[in-house]
Scaffold this motif. Structure first.
Motif, PDB file in Angstrom:
ATOM      1  N   VAL A  14       0.827  -1.207   0.000  1.00  0.00           N
ATOM      2  CA  VAL A  14       0.000   0.000   0.000  1.00  0.00           C
ATOM      3  C   VAL A  14       0.862   1.259   0.000  1.00  0.00           C
ATOM      4  O   VAL A  14       0.535   2.246  -0.664  1.00  0.00           O
ATOM      5  N   GLN A  15       2.008   1.226   0.718  1.00  0.00           N
ATOM      6  CA  GLN A  15       2.906   2.394   0.702  1.00  0.00           C
ATOM      7  C   GLN A  15       3.404   2.669  -0.717  1.00  0.00           C
ATOM      8  O   GLN A  15       3.477   3.823  -1.159  1.00  0.00           O
ATOM      9  N   ARG A  16       3.761   1.590  -1.429  1.00  0.00           N
ATOM     10  CA  ARG A  16       4.236   1.768  -2.809  1.00  0.00           C
ATOM     11  C   ARG A  16       3.120   2.304  -3.701  1.00  0.00           C
ATOM     12  O   ARG A  16       3.367   3.139  -4.578  1.00  0.00           O
ATOM     13  N   LEU A  17       1.907   1.827  -3.483  1.00  0.00           N
ATOM     14  CA  LEU A  17       0.784   2.289  -4.296  1.00  0.00           C
ATOM     15  C   LEU A  17       0.500   3.764  -4.048  1.00  0.00           C
ATOM     16  O   LEU A  17       0.238   4.518  -4.990  1.00  0.00           O
ATOM     17  N   ILE A  18       0.556   4.182  -2.784  1.00  0.00           N
ATOM     18  CA  ILE A  18       0.315   5.592  -2.460  1.00  0.00           C
ATOM     19  C   ILE A  18       1.371   6.468  -3.127  1.00  0.00           C
ATOM     20  O   ILE A  18       1.070   7.499  -3.725  1.00  0.00           O
ATOM     21  N   THR A  19       2.639   6.031  -3.033  1.00  0.00           N
ATOM     22  CA  THR A  19       3.735   6.793  -3.636  1.00  0.00           C
ATOM     23  C   THR A  19       3.603   6.853  -5.147  1.00  0.00           C
ATOM     24  O   THR A  19       3.790   7.905  -5.764  1.00  0.00           O
ATOM     25  N   SER A  20       3.278   5.712  -5.758  1.00  0.00           N
ATOM     26  CA  SER A  20       3.177   5.679  -7.217  1.00  0.00           C
ATOM     27  C   SER A  20       2.008   6.521  -7.708  1.00  0.00           C
ATOM     28  O   SER A  20       2.082   7.159  -8.750  1.00  0.00           O
ATOM     29  N   ARG A  21       0.905   6.571  -6.947  1.00  0.00           N
ATOM     30  CA  ARG A  21      -0.229   7.402  -7.341  1.00  0.00           C
ATOM     31  C   ARG A  21       0.153   8.868  -7.271  1.00  0.00           C
ATOM     32  O   ARG A  21      -0.217   9.666  -8.123  1.00  0.00           O
ATOM     33  N   ARG A  22       0.929   9.239  -6.213  1.00  0.00           N
ATOM     34  CA  ARG A  22       1.340  10.631  -6.081  1.00  0.00           C
ATOM     35  C   ARG A  22       2.243  11.043  -7.227  1.00  0.00           C
ATOM     36  O   ARG A  22       2.131  12.133  -7.768  1.00  0.00           O
ATOM     37  N   LYS A  23       3.150  10.149  -7.618  1.00  0.00           N
ATOM     38  CA  LYS A  23       4.059  10.453  -8.722  1.00  0.00           C
ATOM     39  C   LYS A  23       3.360  10.353 -10.071  1.00  0.00           C
ATOM     40  O   LYS A  23       3.794  10.951 -11.044  1.00  0.00           O
ATOM     41  N   GLY A  24       2.280   9.558 -10.132  1.00  0.00           N
ATOM     42  CA  GLY A  24       1.692   9.231 -11.422  1.00  0.00           C
ATOM     43  C   GLY A  24       0.616  10.161 -11.913  1.00  0.00           C
ATOM     44  O   GLY A  24       0.084   9.972 -12.993  1.00  0.00           O
ATOM     45  N   LYS A  25       0.241  11.167 -11.117  1.00  0.00           N
ATOM     46  CA  LYS A  25      -0.830  12.053 -11.554  1.00  0.00           C
ATOM     47  C   LYS A  25      -0.369  12.914 -12.721  1.00  0.00           C
ATOM     48  O   LYS A  25       0.742  13.399 -12.772  1.00  0.00           O
ATOM     49  N   MET A  26      -1.288  13.148 -13.686  1.00  0.00           N
ATOM     50  CA  MET A  26      -0.968  13.975 -14.849  1.00  0.00           C
ATOM     51  C   MET A  26      -1.983  15.104 -14.977  1.00  0.00           C
ATOM     52  O   MET A  26      -2.707  15.223 -15.966  1.00  0.00           O
ATOM     53  N   GLY A  27      -2.098  15.890 -13.921  1.00  0.00           N
ATOM     54  CA  GLY A  27      -3.009  17.017 -13.968  1.00  0.00           C
ATOM     55  C   GLY A  27      -4.440  16.572 -14.171  1.00  0.00           C
ATOM     56  O   GLY A  27      -4.934  15.646 -13.541  1.00  0.00           O
ATOM     57  N   ASP A  28      -5.128  17.257 -15.078  1.00  0.00           N
ATOM     58  CA  ASP A  28      -6.525  16.929 -15.363  1.00  0.00           C
ATOM     59  C   ASP A  28      -6.666  16.077 -16.605  1.00  0.00           C
ATOM     60  O   ASP A  28      -7.755  15.932 -17.149  1.00  0.00           O
ATOM     61  N   PHE A  29      -5.551  15.496 -17.069  1.00  0.00           N
ATOM     62  CA  PHE A  29      -5.611  14.744 -18.324  1.00  0.00           C
ATOM     63  C   PHE A  29      -6.402  13.453 -18.173  1.00  0.00           C
ATOM     64  O   PHE A  29      -6.941  12.939 -19.144  1.00  0.00           O
ATOM     65  N   GLY A  30      -6.441  12.932 -16.946  1.00  0.00           N
ATOM     66  CA  GLY A  30      -7.275  11.762 -16.712  1.00  0.00           C
ATOM     67  C   GLY A  30      -6.585  10.432 -16.863  1.00  0.00           C
ATOM     68  O   GLY A  30      -7.251   9.392 -16.874  1.00  0.00           O
ATOM     69  N   TYR A  31      -5.243  10.422 -16.978  1.00  0.00           N
ATOM     70  CA  TYR A  31      -4.537   9.158 -17.149  1.00  0.00           C
ATOM     71  C   TYR A  31      -4.084   8.629 -15.800  1.00  0.00           C
ATOM     72  O   TYR A  31      -3.402   9.311 -15.040  1.00  0.00           O
ATOM     73  N   ASN A  32      -4.447   7.399 -15.495  1.00  0.00           N
ATOM     74  CA  ASN A  32      -4.005   6.732 -14.278  1.00  0.00           C
ATOM     75  C   ASN A  32      -2.703   6.006 -14.579  1.00  0.00           C
ATOM     76  O   ASN A  32      -2.700   4.944 -15.190  1.00  0.00           O
ATOM     77  N   ASN A  33      -1.599   6.590 -14.147  1.00  0.00           N
ATOM     78  CA  ASN A  33      -0.274   6.071 -14.489  1.00  0.00           C
ATOM     79  C   ASN A  33       0.069   4.869 -13.610  1.00  0.00           C
ATOM     80  O   ASN A  33       0.791   4.969 -12.623  1.00  0.00           O
ATOM     81  N   ILE A  34      -0.443   3.709 -13.978  1.00  0.00           N
ATOM     82  CA  ILE A  34      -0.238   2.497 -13.176  1.00  0.00           C
ATOM     83  C   ILE A  34       1.207   2.012 -13.211  1.00  0.00           C
ATOM     84  O   ILE A  34       1.610   1.200 -12.382  1.00  0.00           O
ATOM     85  N   PHE A  35       2.008   2.503 -14.165  1.00  0.00           N
ATOM     86  CA  PHE A  35       3.407   2.072 -14.277  1.00  0.00           C
ATOM     87  C   PHE A  35       4.369   2.985 -13.523  1.00  0.00           C
ATOM     88  O   PHE A  35       5.581   2.768 -13.562  1.00  0.00           O
ATOM     89  N   SER A  36       3.851   3.992 -12.855  1.00  0.00           N
ATOM     90  CA  SER A  36       4.702   4.959 -12.178  1.00  0.00           C
ATOM     91  C   SER A  36       5.616   4.275 -11.168  1.00  0.00           C
ATOM     92  O   SER A  36       5.180   3.450 -10.367  1.00  0.00           O
ATOM     93  N   GLY A  37       6.902   4.627 -11.226  1.00  0.00           N
ATOM     94  CA  GLY A  37       7.876   4.061 -10.312  1.00  0.00           C
ATOM     95  C   GLY A  37       8.439   2.724 -10.755  1.00  0.00           C
ATOM     96  O   GLY A  37       9.388   2.224 -10.145  1.00  0.00           O
ATOM     97  N   LEU A  38       7.882   2.145 -11.819  1.00  0.00           N
ATOM     98  CA  LEU A  38       8.325   0.829 -12.273  1.00  0.00           C
ATOM     99  C   LEU A  38       9.160   0.879 -13.551  1.00  0.00           C
ATOM    100  O   LEU A  38      10.096   0.108 -13.721  1.00  0.00           O
ATOM    101  N   ILE A  39       8.815   1.793 -14.463  1.00  0.00           N
ATOM    102  CA  ILE A  39       9.498   1.825 -15.761  1.00  0.00           C
ATOM    103  C   ILE A  39      10.796   2.618 -15.663  1.00  0.00           C
ATOM    104  O   ILE A  39      10.812   3.764 -15.218  1.00  0.00           O
TER     105      ILE A  39
END
Length: 362
Positions: free
Chosen positions: A119-144
């Protein structure tokens, strides 16, 4: 009695929901917020004032975040959360969770530690993965990661005609290149849709292989990790037992040698010569035993990890979509090389490193 509420919040987080969405669910389902529970238990603090009945169920983002970030639910105790500025001041700093002083395994957990870490990794990746109001859920954040420089690949909107699905409008590029240009790296551009389909297909392939012949895929992992077979492991254990027996024998010989010298049954010259030989063999055996014990323990741990991976990946044979929780549970990192043109065709190598077992290849 509040443990089920904590487990519910963590379950929602594992499903990929953000803090705001979890807060809304908790409020809509009229689950008492922490301040209301504290008030019911007699803690009449300022932040526990409940002016209306609805106040009991109005969750804040901070309440959800504090629960998800609290290591106490994983069985740990955290200190230095809000240290004082100085001995002369009552003001306190508020530290980020990664700066807490944590003592692990102090009590029985409500949330299993590996689940809490996920869950800690998911919270961090969601924080890094936001793209403003574009609407993309960056599920690969922190992995690629970039296969050349090791920097992360960041997502951005592609300069192209908009397509119906957001994922088809997203590209990943090396962040080092994006910041410093060609002097630092190359673009390593890859489409989000390509990443999704490539990784999904790889997971499905290994899951199907595990379902059809789990022993075969386990043997492939063992070979890749240079793990010992059962015969080799048994041989190492026998060698360890033999070395330990010889070491005990030398201890007995040393005792006998000392007694012989004390009784003048052996000359000083011979005593020193034999003693030096035994000491050298002792040192060699100590080192050999240490190496064998470490090898056996490492092999056992790696074997357990390989077996757990084979069993867990079977669950994903029928999946058709990816999410952040699944990716962070299975994958350590994804390395993307620069694309090449071979025989007129654009070819790009993507390496998926699974947790505990690394890259499985074809």
């Amino acid at each position: 009695r509040y443990a089920p509420v904590v487990r519910k919040i963590f379950t929602l987080a594992k499903e990929g929901l953000g803090i705001a969405k979890i807060r809304k669910i908790m409020t809509d389902e009229k689950i008492p917020r922490p301040a209301a529970v504290a008030y019911d238990n007699g803690h009449n603090m300022a932040n526990c004032k409940l002016e209306t009945e609805d106040d009991r169920y109005f969750w804040s983002n901070n309440s959800v975040r504090d629960i998800l970030r609290n290591p106490a639910y994983a069985g740990h105790i955290a200190g230095q959360k809000r240290p004082t500025v100085s001995m002369k001041s009552v003001k306190r700093w508020r530290y980020d969770p990664d700066k807490y002083f944590v003592v692990e395994n102090m009590h029985e957990p409500i949330i299993e530690p590996d689940e809490w870490e996920l869950v800690q990794r998911l919270i961090t990746s969601r924080r890094k993965g936001k793209m403003g109001d574009f609407g993309y859920n960056n599920i690969f954040s922190g992995l690629i990661k970039c296969g050349t420089c090791g920097y992360a690949l960041s997502a951005s909107a592609a300069n192209r005609r908009k397509r119906p699905k957001v994922i088809d409008c997203i590209l990943y590029q090396c962040n080092h290149y994006r910041t410093y240009g060609k002097t630092a790296c190359t673009s390593h551009t890859v489409e989000a849709r390509v990443m999704h389909d490539t990784i999904l297909a790889d997971i499905q392939k290994h899951a199907q292989a595990a379902l059809s012949n789990d022993r075969k895929i386990l043997e492939r992992i063992m070979k890749k990790l240079n793990l010992n077979t059962k015969n080799e492991a048994d041989k190492a254990k026998k060698e360890l037992a033999k070395s330990r027996a010889r070491l005990n024998e030398i201890d007995r010989l040393f005792t006998k040698l000392y007694e012989d010298r004390a009784n003048d049954a052996i000359t000083e010259r011979n005593y020193r010569k034999l003693s030096a030989g035994y000491e050298q063999e002792q040192a060699e055996l100590d080192n050999k035993i240490h190496v064998l014990e470490q090898s056996i323990d490492d092999n056992k741990a790696d074997m357990i990890s390989a077996e757990m991976f084979v069993q867990s990946i079977k669950e994903y044979a029928e999946i058709t979509e990816l999410d952040a929780a699944l990716l962070n549970r299975l994958i350590e990192k994804i390395s993307v090389d620069e694309a090449e043109v071979i025989n007129g065709e654009r070819v790009q190598r993507v390496c998926i490193y699974y947790k505990f077992v690394g890259e499985l290849g074809k």
